[in-house]
Design a protein around this motif. Sequence first.
Motif, PDB file in Angstrom:
ATOM      1  N   ARG A  12       0.836  -1.199   0.000  1.00 42.18           N
ATOM      2  CA  ARG A  12       0.000   0.000   0.000  1.00 42.18           C
ATOM      3  C   ARG A  12       0.874   1.252   0.000  1.00 42.18           C
ATOM      4  O   ARG A  12       0.638   2.192  -0.756  1.00 42.18           O
ATOM      5  CB  ARG A  12      -0.913   0.001   1.226  1.00 42.18           C
ATOM      6  CG  ARG A  12      -1.920   1.135   1.239  1.00 42.18           C
ATOM      7  CD  ARG A  12      -2.582   1.310   2.587  1.00 42.18           C
ATOM      8  NE  ARG A  12      -1.646   1.669   3.643  1.00 42.18           N
ATOM      9  CZ  ARG A  12      -1.065   2.867   3.794  1.00 42.18           C
ATOM     10  NH1 ARG A  12      -1.318   3.825   2.941  1.00 42.18           N
ATOM     11  NH2 ARG A  12      -0.232   3.096   4.776  1.00 42.18           N
ATOM     12  N   HIS A  14       3.923   1.450  -1.109  1.00 45.27           N
ATOM     13  CA  HIS A  14       4.604   1.492  -2.405  1.00 45.27           C
ATOM     14  C   HIS A  14       3.695   2.127  -3.454  1.00 45.27           C
ATOM     15  O   HIS A  14       4.122   2.991  -4.227  1.00 45.27           O
ATOM     16  CB  HIS A  14       5.017   0.077  -2.818  1.00 45.27           C
ATOM     17  CG  HIS A  14       5.820   0.017  -4.071  1.00 45.27           C
ATOM     18  ND1 HIS A  14       5.235  -0.172  -5.306  1.00 45.27           N
ATOM     19  CD2 HIS A  14       7.151   0.135  -4.299  1.00 45.27           C
ATOM     20  CE1 HIS A  14       6.173  -0.176  -6.224  1.00 45.27           C
ATOM     21  NE2 HIS A  14       7.344   0.009  -5.648  1.00 45.27           N
ATOM     22  N   ALA A  15       2.433   1.723  -3.457  1.00 46.30           N
ATOM     23  CA  ALA A  15       1.475   2.284  -4.413  1.00 46.30           C
ATOM     24  C   ALA A  15       1.268   3.779  -4.161  1.00 46.30           C
ATOM     25  O   ALA A  15       1.188   4.574  -5.106  1.00 46.30           O
ATOM     26  CB  ALA A  15       0.143   1.540  -4.324  1.00 46.30           C
ATOM     27  N   SER A  16       1.212   4.149  -2.902  1.00 46.38           N
ATOM     28  CA  SER A  16       1.052   5.560  -2.547  1.00 46.38           C
ATOM     29  C   SER A  16       2.251   6.381  -3.023  1.00 46.38           C
ATOM     30  O   SER A  16       2.095   7.486  -3.554  1.00 46.38           O
ATOM     31  CB  SER A  16       0.893   5.680  -1.034  1.00 46.38           C
ATOM     32  OG  SER A  16       0.789   7.021  -0.653  1.00 46.38           O
ATOM     33  N   SER A  18       4.162   5.597  -5.533  1.00 44.98           N
ATOM     34  CA  SER A  18       4.068   5.641  -6.998  1.00 44.98           C
ATOM     35  C   SER A  18       3.202   6.811  -7.442  1.00 44.98           C
ATOM     36  O   SER A  18       3.567   7.562  -8.355  1.00 44.98           O
ATOM     37  CB  SER A  18       3.472   4.345  -7.545  1.00 44.98           C
ATOM     38  OG  SER A  18       4.382   3.289  -7.410  1.00 44.98           O
ATOM     39  N   GLU A  19       2.079   6.973  -6.770  1.00 42.01           N
ATOM     40  CA  GLU A  19       1.183   8.082  -7.092  1.00 42.01           C
ATOM     41  C   GLU A  19       1.852   9.420  -6.791  1.00 42.01           C
ATOM     42  O   GLU A  19       1.720  10.377  -7.570  1.00 42.01           O
ATOM     43  CB  GLU A  19      -0.113   7.951  -6.306  1.00 42.01           C
ATOM     44  CG  GLU A  19      -0.965   6.782  -6.735  1.00 42.01           C
ATOM     45  CD  GLU A  19      -2.173   6.575  -5.841  1.00 42.01           C
ATOM     46  OE1 GLU A  19      -2.488   7.459  -5.020  1.00 42.01           O
ATOM     47  OE2 GLU A  19      -2.803   5.510  -5.963  1.00 42.01           O
ATOM     48  N   ALA A  20       2.578   9.497  -5.686  1.00 47.57           N
ATOM     49  CA  ALA A  20       3.262  10.741  -5.306  1.00 47.57           C
ATOM     50  C   ALA A  20       4.341  11.105  -6.326  1.00 47.57           C
ATOM     51  O   ALA A  20       4.506  12.279  -6.681  1.00 47.57           O
ATOM     52  CB  ALA A  20       3.870  10.614  -3.913  1.00 47.57           C
ATOM     53  N   GLU A  22       4.411  10.219  -9.541  1.00 49.07           N
ATOM     54  CA  GLU A  22       3.732  10.651 -10.764  1.00 49.07           C
ATOM     55  C   GLU A  22       3.206  12.075 -10.630  1.00 49.07           C
ATOM     56  O   GLU A  22       3.362  12.890 -11.542  1.00 49.07           O
ATOM     57  CB  GLU A  22       2.603   9.689 -11.104  1.00 49.07           C
ATOM     58  CG  GLU A  22       3.095   8.337 -11.585  1.00 49.07           C
ATOM     59  CD  GLU A  22       1.962   7.358 -11.827  1.00 49.07           C
ATOM     60  OE1 GLU A  22       0.812   7.807 -12.046  1.00 49.07           O
ATOM     61  OE2 GLU A  22       2.218   6.150 -11.795  1.00 49.07           O
ATOM     62  N   ALA A  23       2.602  12.387  -9.500  1.00 51.26           N
ATOM     63  CA  ALA A  23       2.062  13.733  -9.284  1.00 51.26           C
ATOM     64  C   ALA A  23       3.181  14.767  -9.260  1.00 51.26           C
ATOM     65  O   ALA A  23       3.051  15.841  -9.844  1.00 51.26           O
ATOM     66  CB  ALA A  23       1.272  13.772  -7.975  1.00 51.26           C
ATOM     67  N   ARG A  26       4.474  15.560 -12.715  1.00 49.49           N
ATOM     68  CA  ARG A  26       3.550  16.342 -13.540  1.00 49.49           C
ATOM     69  C   ARG A  26       3.468  17.796 -13.096  1.00 49.49           C
ATOM     70  O   ARG A  26       3.041  18.656 -13.858  1.00 49.49           O
ATOM     71  CB  ARG A  26       2.150  15.734 -13.486  1.00 49.49           C
ATOM     72  CG  ARG A  26       1.990  14.457 -14.268  1.00 49.49           C
ATOM     73  CD  ARG A  26       0.527  14.076 -14.392  1.00 49.49           C
ATOM     74  NE  ARG A  26      -0.138  13.988 -13.100  1.00 49.49           N
ATOM     75  CZ  ARG A  26      -0.318  12.873 -12.396  1.00 49.49           C
ATOM     76  NH1 ARG A  26       0.132  11.735 -12.865  1.00 49.49           N
ATOM     77  NH2 ARG A  26      -0.943  12.900 -11.235  1.00 49.49           N
ATOM     78  N   LYS A  39      11.554   8.300  -5.179  1.00 48.72           N
ATOM     79  CA  LYS A  39      11.914   7.096  -5.936  1.00 48.72           C
ATOM     80  C   LYS A  39      12.794   6.165  -5.112  1.00 48.72           C
ATOM     81  O   LYS A  39      12.648   4.939  -5.170  1.00 48.72           O
ATOM     82  CB  LYS A  39      12.609   7.473  -7.245  1.00 48.72           C
ATOM     83  CG  LYS A  39      11.659   8.041  -8.273  1.00 48.72           C
ATOM     84  CD  LYS A  39      12.389   8.359  -9.557  1.00 48.72           C
ATOM     85  CE  LYS A  39      11.457   8.833 -10.647  1.00 48.72           C
ATOM     86  NZ  LYS A  39      12.151   9.059 -11.918  1.00 48.72           N
ATOM     87  N   LYS A  42      10.616   4.421  -2.646  1.00 50.04           N
ATOM     88  CA  LYS A  42       9.827   3.421  -3.368  1.00 50.04           C
ATOM     89  C   LYS A  42      10.664   2.178  -3.649  1.00 50.04           C
ATOM     90  O   LYS A  42      10.201   1.048  -3.455  1.00 50.04           O
ATOM     91  CB  LYS A  42       9.315   4.047  -4.665  1.00 50.04           C
ATOM     92  CG  LYS A  42       8.357   3.209  -5.434  1.00 50.04           C
ATOM     93  CD  LYS A  42       7.871   3.962  -6.658  1.00 50.04           C
ATOM     94  CE  LYS A  42       7.360   2.990  -7.682  1.00 50.04           C
ATOM     95  NZ  LYS A  42       7.135   3.582  -8.965  1.00 50.04           N
TER      96      LYS A  42
END
Length: 58
Positions: A12, A14-16, A18-20, A22-23, A26, A39, A42
């Motif tokens: 969970r 790790h997924a969080s 990943s989203e951070a 990506e955000a 951007r 990174k 992660k």
Amino acid sequence: MSLSSHLQELKRKHASLSEAVEAAQRAPGMDRLHVAELKKQKLRLKEEITRLSETRLH
């Protein structure tokens, strides 16, 4: 905490992360050092997940 629930929590997180990542990538004017640190965190989680998963299989 059981190994299974610990692994789920690590996944969970790790997924969080990943989203951070990506955000942050951007976002205009992103802080490259912040992205690099996310990174690294992660990657450390992924390594821990892999290590614990392999331990569980043996």
